[in-house]
Design a protein around this motif. Structure first.
Motif, PDB file in Angstrom:
ATOM      1  N   GLY A 181       0.796  -1.227   0.000  1.00  0.00           N
ATOM      2  CA  GLY A 181       0.000   0.000   0.000  1.00  0.00           C
ATOM      3  C   GLY A 181       0.824   1.271   0.000  1.00  0.00           C
ATOM      4  N   GLY A 182       2.057   1.167  -0.481  1.00  0.00           N
ATOM      5  CA  GLY A 182       2.899   2.355  -0.599  1.00  0.00           C
ATOM      6  C   GLY A 182       3.363   2.927   0.736  1.00  0.00           C
ATOM      7  N   LYS A 183       3.154   2.160   1.811  1.00  0.00           N
ATOM      8  CA  LYS A 183       3.477   2.699   3.144  1.00  0.00           C
ATOM      9  C   LYS A 183       4.939   2.536   3.515  1.00  0.00           C
ATOM     10  CE  LYS A 183      -0.831   1.680   5.373  1.00  0.00           C
ATOM     11  NZ  LYS A 183      -1.241   0.383   5.801  1.00  0.00           N
ATOM     12  N   ARG A 251       1.061   9.660  -3.455  1.00  0.00           N
ATOM     13  CA  ARG A 251       1.934   9.124  -2.392  1.00  0.00           C
ATOM     14  C   ARG A 251       2.156   7.624  -2.560  1.00  0.00           C
ATOM     15  NH1 ARG A 251      -0.249  12.344   2.819  1.00  0.00           N
ATOM     16  NH2 ARG A 251       0.367  14.413   2.113  1.00  0.00           N
ATOM     17  N   HIS A 252       2.542   7.217  -3.750  1.00  0.00           N
ATOM     18  CA  HIS A 252       2.848   5.817  -4.066  1.00  0.00           C
ATOM     19  C   HIS A 252       1.631   4.902  -3.973  1.00  0.00           C
ATOM     20  CE1 HIS A 252       6.903   7.191  -4.080  1.00  0.00           C
ATOM     21  NE2 HIS A 252       6.979   7.343  -2.785  1.00  0.00           N
ATOM     22  N   PRO A 359     -10.922  15.472  -1.305  1.00  0.00           N
ATOM     23  CA  PRO A 359      -9.809  15.979  -2.116  1.00  0.00           C
ATOM     24  C   PRO A 359      -9.511  17.459  -1.868  1.00  0.00           C
ATOM     25  CG  PRO A 359     -11.728  15.514  -3.489  1.00  0.00           C
ATOM     26  CD  PRO A 359     -12.061  15.048  -2.114  1.00  0.00           C
ATOM     27  N   GLU A 360     -10.484  18.169  -1.260  1.00  0.00           N
ATOM     28  CA  GLU A 360     -10.239  19.596  -0.971  1.00  0.00           C
ATOM     29  C   GLU A 360      -9.379  19.774   0.264  1.00  0.00           C
ATOM     30  OE1 GLU A 360     -13.392  22.348  -1.142  1.00  0.00           O
ATOM     31  OE2 GLU A 360     -14.046  21.641  -3.107  1.00  0.00           O
ATOM     32  N   HIS A 361      -9.283  18.745   1.082  1.00  0.00           N
ATOM     33  CA  HIS A 361      -8.468  18.822   2.302  1.00  0.00           C
ATOM     34  C   HIS A 361      -7.485  17.666   2.335  1.00  0.00           C
ATOM     35  CE1 HIS A 361     -11.956  21.374   3.378  1.00  0.00           C
ATOM     36  NE2 HIS A 361     -11.004  22.104   3.923  1.00  0.00           N
ATOM     37  N   SER A 362      -6.553  17.724   1.417  1.00  0.00           N
ATOM     38  CA  SER A 362      -5.492  16.725   1.247  1.00  0.00           C
ATOM     39  C   SER A 362      -5.947  15.281   1.491  1.00  0.00           C
ATOM     40  CB  SER A 362      -4.252  17.086   2.057  1.00  0.00           C
ATOM     41  OG  SER A 362      -4.590  17.458   3.352  1.00  0.00           O
ATOM     42  N   PHE A 363      -7.083  14.967   0.913  1.00  0.00           N
ATOM     43  CA  PHE A 363      -7.588  13.590   0.889  1.00  0.00           C
ATOM     44  C   PHE A 363      -7.776  12.996   2.287  1.00  0.00           C
ATOM     45  CE2 PHE A 363      -5.910  14.400  -3.261  1.00  0.00           C
ATOM     46  CZ  PHE A 363      -6.721  13.682  -4.135  1.00  0.00           C
ATOM     47  N   ARG A 364      -8.169  13.838   3.237  1.00  0.00           N
ATOM     48  CA  ARG A 364      -8.389  13.268   4.573  1.00  0.00           C
ATOM     49  C   ARG A 364      -9.633  12.383   4.542  1.00  0.00           C
ATOM     50  NH1 ARG A 364     -10.181  18.935   7.445  1.00  0.00           N
ATOM     51  NH2 ARG A 364     -12.292  18.993   6.608  1.00  0.00           N
ATOM     52  N   LEU A 456       0.680  13.365 -10.353  1.00  0.00           N
ATOM     53  CA  LEU A 456      -0.235  14.075  -9.444  1.00  0.00           C
ATOM     54  C   LEU A 456       0.460  15.133  -8.585  1.00  0.00           C
ATOM     55  CD1 LEU A 456      -2.816  11.368  -8.320  1.00  0.00           C
ATOM     56  CD2 LEU A 456      -3.020  13.092 -10.113  1.00  0.00           C
ATOM     57  N   GLU A 457       1.797  15.049  -8.484  1.00  0.00           N
ATOM     58  CA  GLU A 457       2.517  16.070  -7.701  1.00  0.00           C
ATOM     59  C   GLU A 457       2.350  17.446  -8.326  1.00  0.00           C
ATOM     60  OE1 GLU A 457       6.617  14.839  -7.169  1.00  0.00           O
ATOM     61  OE2 GLU A 457       5.882  12.870  -6.497  1.00  0.00           O
ATOM     62  N   SER A 458       2.288  17.475  -9.658  1.00  0.00           N
ATOM     63  CA  SER A 458       2.150  18.778 -10.312  1.00  0.00           C
ATOM     64  C   SER A 458       0.710  19.060 -10.765  1.00  0.00           C
ATOM     65  CB  SER A 458       3.099  18.846 -11.514  1.00  0.00           C
ATOM     66  OG  SER A 458       2.898  17.716 -12.318  1.00  0.00           O
TER      67      SER A 458
END
Ligand code: ADP
Length: 464
Positions: A181-183, A251-252, A359-364, A456-458
């Motif tokens: 899971g990219g962790k 984030r991977h 998605p408006e709040h860093s995917f919380r 997605l970083e940019s």
């Protein structure tokens, strides 16, 4: 124990029953997905669930359901004795583990075998050979499959880490050997960052996976994530069903997957497919599996890991190759041969993971009750989901509430279809990634097909 048997006989008269009853050791969309195939095959199903999942669709859908404990995974979906007890009480003759939870747990496969319940997947030995990512890399080197250059084994001290990094060249990535899971991965660009990164990576790995082992790899810049689906039977036959491109990641972690890959041509598909088949043959693999590669801009590819289970993104392959991969897993587990099977690819398929995240709040995470849950339909649209209006998305598990999969003749048409399907998908009550996916579908970079894992970083998400 709940018994939902209605007295209806689901068996198809033309289909011989391979297993009478399968217990699905999972929850959510994948549990439901597996049970749907079982029902078509005339196999009864048993759901297991934690107390917070009592109202979940997989529990309602199954012929029987057994509560195996409280919300905490360790006490329910990861609790081997309780799952085995549920299988014994209900007389299940096989267990399908889905993905996540116990799907790649060799002990679980071993325990199933010891009590004569068929684990639908590879044997404990095969899982061990591939589950530990570092051992898997050694096995692949032996099989002649190209791997990402890096440490020959686990890295335990700073000196060794710095030496490896200097030998392969910075940047490097520290990865947990038991990861998923990219962790817990850390990118390091110079010697001075190594000590801190190594310590954090090791303690994070211990916390997330109960195993502090880490290894170091060269950090490939601007790669794509391209993986190959394989099927191996118990008679030594292995075939591949092309690639899935999972380059769109945050984030991977994968967010959008598609097949075919916009950058893989027939010659490269053959090369990667042959390498994946060689990888599976190297461990006499049995079942469905995925060989994950990183593909660089020179079209060179490197083995990253093998997943010895069904994957989240399997539906895109199912749509393009017109195959039910869960059915194939069950047939293989029952000893059927895949010799002579020929799957012909057609069209282009894309999957968007719909998560209960803002998605408006860093995917919380955005758990809670769904007031409206209206899914899209029409030609070429598939929704795999356990959600429904009034369902409460619990905060205890993975945030994915649905997978939206579309298939069309070409990539352009598939993107257009995905856009209209996302427009039709209405969820009220919680925040989801639907608006984010809509914007990605409209982005010229995504449409061009020319991007890498840093896409997605940019990418600028426009808040409403
Ligand atoms: P996990 O099993 O936790 O998902 P993976 O090994 O599959 O971890 O890696 C997840 C993602 O992290 C990859 O798809 C890729 O984007 C990135 N990644 C992993 N290893 C490397 C590497 N050596 N170089 C560049 N990116 C990497």
């Amino acid at each position: 124990m709940i018994n939902h048997s209605s007295g209806l006989n689901h068996k198809h008269s033309s289909e011989k029953t391979l297993f009478n009853k399968i217990l699905v050791a999972n929850r959510g969309e994948i549990a439901l997905r597996i049970m749907q195939t079982c029902r078509e095959m005339g196999i009864s199903t048993v759901a297991v669930y934690s107390t917070v999942d009592a109202e979940s669709m997989h529990v309602k859908y199954a012929d029987e359901a057994v509560c195996i404990g409280p919300a905490l995974s360790r006490e329910s979906y990861l609790n081997i004795p309780r799952i085995i007890a549920a299988a014994e009480v209900t007389n299940a003759d096989a267990i399908h583990p889905g993905y996540g939870f116990l799907a790649e747990n060799a002990d679980f496969a071993e325990v199933c075998a010891s009590v004569n319940i068929k684990f639908i997947g590879p044997t404990a030995t095969m899982i061990n050979q591939m589950g530990d990512k570092n051992t898997a890399k050694s096995t692949m080197i032996f099989a002649g499959v190209p791997v990402v250059p890096g440490s020959p084994g686990l890295v335990t001290d700073l000196q060794q880490a710095i030496e490896t990094a200097q030998r392969t060249g910075y940047p490097v990535i520290i990865k947990p050997t038991a990861g998923g899971g990219g962790k817990g991965m850390r990118v390091v660009t110079e010697d001075s960052q190594m000590e801190k990164a190594l310590n954090t990576a090791r303690s994070e790995a211990e916390q997330s996976f109960g195993n502090s082992g880490v290894y170091i790899e060269k950090y490939l810049e601007n790669p794509r994530h391209v993986e190959i689906q394989i099927l191996s039977d118990q008679h030594g036959n292995t075939i591949h069903l092309g690639e899935r491109d999972c380059t769109v990641q945050r984030r991977h972690q994968k967010l959008i997957e598609e097949t075919p890959s916009p950058v893989v041509d027939e010659a490269l598909r053959k090369k990667m497919g042959d390498a994946a088949v060689a990888a599976a043959r190297a461990i006499n693999y049995e079942g469905a599996g995925t060989i994950e590669f990183l593909l660089d801009k020179h079209k060179d590819f490197y083995f990253m890991e093998m997943n010895t289970r069904i994957q989240v993104e399997h539906p895109v392959t199912e749509e393009r190759y017109d195959v039910d991969l869960v059915k194939e897993q069950i047939l293989i587990a029952a000893g059927e041969s895949i010799e002579g099977r020929n799957f012909i690819p057609k069209g282009h398929s894309i999957e968007c993971r719909i998560n209960a995240e803002d998605p408006e709040h860093s995917f919380r995470p955005s758990p809670g009750q769904l007031q409206v849950f209206h899914t899209p339909g029409g030609h070429g649209v598939r929704v795999d989901s356990h959600a429904y209006a009034s369902y409460v998305v619990p905060s205890n598990y993975d945030s994915m509430i649905a997978k939206l999969i579309v298939t069309a003749h070409s990539r352009d048409e598939a993107i257009a279809r995905m856009s209209r399907a996302l427009d039709e998908f209405i969820v009220v009550g919680i925040k989801t990634t639907i608006p984010f996916h809509k914007q990605v579908m409209h982005s010229s970079v995504f449409q061009s097909g020319d991007f890498d894992t840093s896409f997605l970083e940019s990418f600028r998400y426009e808040k409403k």
